[in-house]
Write an enzyme that holds these catalytic residues in place. Structure first.
Site, PDB file in Angstrom:
ATOM      1  N   LYS A  75      71.650  11.057  16.234  1.00  0.00           N
ATOM      2  CA  LYS A  75      70.694  11.910  16.960  1.00  0.00           C
ATOM      3  C   LYS A  75      71.395  12.869  17.921  1.00  0.00           C
ATOM      4  CE  LYS A  75      67.941   9.921  19.983  1.00  0.00           C
ATOM      5  NZ  LYS A  75      68.680   8.713  19.620  1.00  0.00           N
ATOM      6  N   THR A  77      74.549  13.822  17.825  1.00  0.00           N
ATOM      7  CA  THR A  77      75.335  14.744  17.007  1.00  0.00           C
ATOM      8  C   THR A  77      74.462  15.867  16.459  1.00  0.00           C
ATOM      9  OG1 THR A  77      76.732  12.873  16.372  1.00  0.00           O
ATOM     10  CG2 THR A  77      76.942  14.867  15.065  1.00  0.00           C
ATOM     11  N   ARG A  98      71.495  13.330  27.869  1.00  0.00           N
ATOM     12  CA  ARG A  98      71.716  12.329  28.905  1.00  0.00           C
ATOM     13  C   ARG A  98      73.215  12.070  29.063  1.00  0.00           C
ATOM     14  NH1 ARG A  98      68.789   7.369  26.603  1.00  0.00           N
ATOM     15  NH2 ARG A  98      69.478   8.361  24.669  1.00  0.00           N
ATOM     16  N   LYS A 109      79.019   1.222  21.655  1.00  0.00           N
ATOM     17  CA  LYS A 109      79.121   2.597  21.174  1.00  0.00           C
ATOM     18  C   LYS A 109      80.529   3.172  21.199  1.00  0.00           C
ATOM     19  CE  LYS A 109      74.431   4.259  22.020  1.00  0.00           C
ATOM     20  NZ  LYS A 109      73.613   5.303  22.683  1.00  0.00           N
ATOM     21  N   ALA A 277      66.282   4.139  26.728  1.00  0.00           N
ATOM     22  CA  ALA A 277      64.950   4.319  26.145  1.00  0.00           C
ATOM     23  C   ALA A 277      64.313   3.008  25.730  1.00  0.00           C
ATOM     24  CB  ALA A 277      65.025   5.244  24.934  1.00  0.00           C
ATOM     25  N   PHE A 305      66.874   6.544  21.095  1.00  0.00           N
ATOM     26  CA  PHE A 305      66.483   5.664  19.992  1.00  0.00           C
ATOM     27  C   PHE A 305      65.451   6.332  19.086  1.00  0.00           C
ATOM     28  CE2 PHE A 305      67.915   2.393  23.193  1.00  0.00           C
ATOM     29  CZ  PHE A 305      69.111   2.141  22.561  1.00  0.00           C
ATOM     30  N   PHE A 385      76.006  12.231   5.000  1.00  0.00           N
ATOM     31  CA  PHE A 385      77.212  11.412   4.908  1.00  0.00           C
ATOM     32  C   PHE A 385      77.874  11.677   3.568  1.00  0.00           C
ATOM     33  CE2 PHE A 385      75.410   9.473   8.518  1.00  0.00           C
ATOM     34  CZ  PHE A 385      76.338   8.619   9.105  1.00  0.00           C
ATOM     35  N   TRP A 413      78.393  17.438  11.274  1.00  0.00           N
ATOM     36  CA  TRP A 413      79.530  16.565  11.583  1.00  0.00           C
ATOM     37  C   TRP A 413      80.797  17.125  10.949  1.00  0.00           C
ATOM     38  CZ3 TRP A 413      83.309  13.758   9.191  1.00  0.00           C
ATOM     39  CH2 TRP A 413      83.959  12.782   9.966  1.00  0.00           C
TER      40      TRP A 413
END
Length: 560
Positions: A75, A77, A98, A109, A277, A305, A385, A413
């Site tokens: 999200k 990214t 954030r 993470k 969240a 999230f 991906f 990405w």
């Protein structure tokens, strides 16, 4: 022969960053209104941010996602990639994110600044101490804790019932050993022994207030309105009665200023605030968002999230309280995550499985339906991906079309803004069509328990809400005390629409248990805590901290 793909930190380290003055100039922020934290970070002065009211607002775009899985969704990214994509097609755009919490960075993470060629930089600074905002919030919160105990030690003039202190301490590190503690041991000089505990800083009401306040005056009022304890007659004790609100505001004075940084493509980004969240409202600060809307034609922000948590709270709490009118929503999905929602194990996600993908699309479908309930048009961003097959991508796009929305394959990405140009154009088309008619899910004038039921049934698809008499009576008491108009903030697992993190997909026919309710009178919402959700997370079996270190050149390794 395998091709070595650069890691996120290697990509970030190789970036050609521009001076922060140059970044500020792209959105017309004068250099004199920057408070620099080195060459690539700055805060924007309150004097400047507070004098933008005459400017029109840009278009606000929310990035949310399907329910998170270990397969990854991307999200943040995608938020970065979309912001870069909008600038690429000639729009004046900013992103608002954030700040990462140290807890998840050293826990699961390992970082939270985007990924690949869609990152915010300087990545190492952002993921660690940044400009010290979270330290200031931690200090302000714990100053109040100290003043409560000190007040009791020196005679307890406010007649605080020491059994009913509801203000816990905080720390921005995952530490399960601190969830429940005993304080003031060691004799008379140390005070009165008491049961206490710690939450993670991003679950603090101070963090929520920090992200909802619109000025320093508003900040101080909200801090003063916080309930910290109750007397024996059950009347509340407010922060302002302890005279802590002034000193707390002083500690937060500089932190309140939005942080300006840049993306890998040298586009401006505000990174400010960071409530979780799943246990808080999961949005960046109102200060940063409102300032960005005056500076840019398009502002892309995210909510934590999946859409059942982050987007619902963004709409029902942040937008409601700040008067924001979002124009479009981007729902991030991946083939991998949808296959996992369809029953595929993580180790088998690289194998084509169209049927499992179709089964998992029920999760995406529910999030699409939910977003539509708020009157904001949506588009699906398929975060690509390498092992996604054409058949899987086509099946996902066909499913989205059956739900009345477009699904666009995004390769940010790997390719940066080039990989999101199509998504950016679609977002522009949606905003220019002017079809958004935003409205919150529920009215302010219905009861608190009815608000909880509305979210449970309309967003999670629960059949009912389970809450014992103690919880219901507490909600009634708050209504009688004048808090019935507040929105509710559900704290539950992010992995499922239910309170069972293992129930993926789109479950129905379940009961939502409300274990506890908390009144955040300063932030302006009531928290309903569900299931086994923890306000102080623990570290995983193998925390990311084990691989974070300095290399021989003094550079940070292990952030990702």
């Amino acid at each position: 022969m395998s091709i070595k793909v650069a890691s996120d930190i290697e990509i970030a380290r190789a970036a050609a960053l521009e001076p922060i003055e140059t970044i500020a100039g792209k959105v017309s922020i004068p250099e004199k209104h920057l408070f620099r934290y080195g060459p690539h970070k700055a805060k924007v002065s309150a004097a400047y941010a507070g004098n933008l009211d005459s400017k029109p607002d840009g278009n606000l775009v929310l990035v949310t996602a399907i329910s998170p899985t270990p397969a990854g969704e991307g999200k943040t990214t995608t938020t970065v990639g979309l912001g870069d994509g909008l600038n690429r097609i000639g729009k004046r755009a900013m992103i608002c994110l954030r700040e990462p919490s140290l807890g998840p960075c050293f826990g699961m993470k390992g970082g939270a600044a985007g990924g690949g060629y869609a990152q915010v930089v300087p990545m190492e600074d952002l993921n660690l101490h940044f400009t010290g905002d979270f330290h200031a919030i931690t200090a302000a919160h714990n100053l109040l804790s100290a003043m409560i105990d000190n007040h009791i030690y020196w005679g307890n003039a406010l007649d605080i019932d020491t059994r009913r202190i509801v203000w816990r301490r905080v720390l921005d590190i995952n530490d399960r050993a601190l969830r429940e503690t005993v304080t003031s041991l060691g004799g008379v000089a140390n005070g009165y022994p008491a049961l206490a505990g710690f939450d993670i800083t991003v679950a603090s009401e101070v963090m929520a207030i920090f992200c909802l306040a619109t000025s320093l005056d508003d900040l101080r009022k909200r801090l003063g309105d916080m309930i910290v304890a109750y007397r024996r007659d059950r009347s509340p004790v407010y922060c302002r009665e302890l005279k802590a609100d002034g000193a707390m505001t002083v500690l937060l004075k500089d932190a309140m200023l939005p942080n300006l940084v840049q993306t890998l493509e040298n586009n401006p980004a505000f990174v400010h605030g960071g409530p979780f969240a799943n246990i808080a409202h999961g949005c960046n600060s109102v200060m940063a968002t409102k300032t960005a809307l005056k500076l840019a034609d398009y502002v892309v922000t995210e909510a934590g999230f999946g859409a059942d948590l982050g987007a619902e709270k963004f709409f029902d709490i942040k937008c409601r309280k700040a008067g924001l009118k979002p124009k479009a929503v981007v729902i991030v999905a991946t083939v991998r995550a949808l296959k996992m929602n369809g029953g595929v194990k993580k180790d088998d996600l690289g194998v084509e499985n169209v049927e499992a993908l179709k089964a998992g699309c029920a999760n995406l479908g529910r999030h699409i339906e939910n977003v539509k309930k708020f009157g904001v048009p949506a588009v699906v961003a398929i975060n690509h991906f390498a092992k996604d097959t054409d058949a899987e991508l086509e099946a996902l796009q066909a499913y989205a079309a059956s739900q009345g929305v477009s699904a666009i394959v995004c390769r940010h990405w790997e390719r940066g803004s080039e990989g999101t140009a199509e998504l950016a154009q679609k977002v522009v088309d949606i905003c220019e069509a002017g079809e958004a008619d935003f409205k919150p899910l529920y009215r302010e004038d219905i009861g608190l328990f009815e608000k909880i039921e509305t979210i449970a049934k309309e967003i999670y698809r629960a059949d009912s809400v389970k809450a014992d008499a103690k919880v219901r009576d507490q909600l009634t008491q708050w209504e009688e005390a004048g808090y019935g108009h507040l929105p509710v903030c559900i704290a539950k697992t992010q992995y499922s629409f239910t309170t069972d993190p293992n129930k993926r997909g789109a479950p129905v026919g379940f009961e939502l248990p409300i274990r506890e309710v908390r009144l955040s009178a300063g932030a302006g919402f009531v928290v309903g805590i569900c299931g086994e959700i923890m306000t102080m997370p623990g570290l995983p079996r193998v925390p990311a901290a084990e691989t974070i270190q300095l290399n021989a050149e003094g550079q940070i390794e292990g952030l990702f």
